[in-house]
Design a protein around this motif. Sequence first.
Motif, PDB file in Angstrom:
ATOM      1  N   GLY A  19     -67.023  39.658   6.806  1.00 55.70           N
ATOM      2  CA  GLY A  19     -66.653  38.427   6.107  1.00 55.70           C
ATOM      3  C   GLY A  19     -67.787  37.451   5.893  1.00 55.70           C
ATOM      4  N   ARG A  63     -56.444  43.683  -1.709  1.00 57.07           N
ATOM      5  CA  ARG A  63     -57.293  42.495  -1.562  1.00 57.07           C
ATOM      6  C   ARG A  63     -58.623  42.856  -0.905  1.00 57.07           C
ATOM      7  NH1 ARG A  63     -59.213  39.021   1.884  1.00 57.07           N
ATOM      8  NH2 ARG A  63     -58.244  40.003   3.692  1.00 57.07           N
ATOM      9  N   LYS A  67     -62.489  42.962  -2.478  1.00 64.00           N
ATOM     10  CA  LYS A  67     -63.597  42.223  -1.872  1.00 64.00           C
ATOM     11  C   LYS A  67     -64.786  43.152  -1.599  1.00 64.00           C
ATOM     12  CE  LYS A  67     -64.605  38.892   1.720  1.00 64.00           C
ATOM     13  NZ  LYS A  67     -64.114  38.087   2.819  1.00 64.00           N
TER      14      LYS A  67
END
Length: 125
Positions: A19, A63, A67
């Motif tokens: 992330g 999702r 990403k």
Amino acid sequence: MGTDLLVMDCVVLTMPWRGFGLGAVLAAEAINRLAPGCGAVACIPGIADPDGSWRPDQVEWDRVTAKITAGWERVGFTHFRDTVYLLDPATGALEDQRSRLRSEYLQMCLGWKSTSAAGTGGDDQ
């Protein structure tokens, strides 16, 4: 310009490191070192869960896959066919993107350092 094909089979970051955009910068560095002599670099952006413990629903799967795909595109990959993405090392896109990713990584490190220093009340090295 080479004739070899480099296939990026799997790039995995452990959960605490995900992330932050590290996957893209580390992949760009790895490709830079491995791509000399290659005419193309290929990947299929997707999810790797080495221990198999993650059980997302379809919305979460889509999702996260989107990403990851965006991360590969930041490295310079473009959609080729179906789920395959390609990078042509001869175009210079990799070097351009690698420079940009390195700059973003440096800014992230500097931000972390200033936050850490502010949290400790000093500027420890």
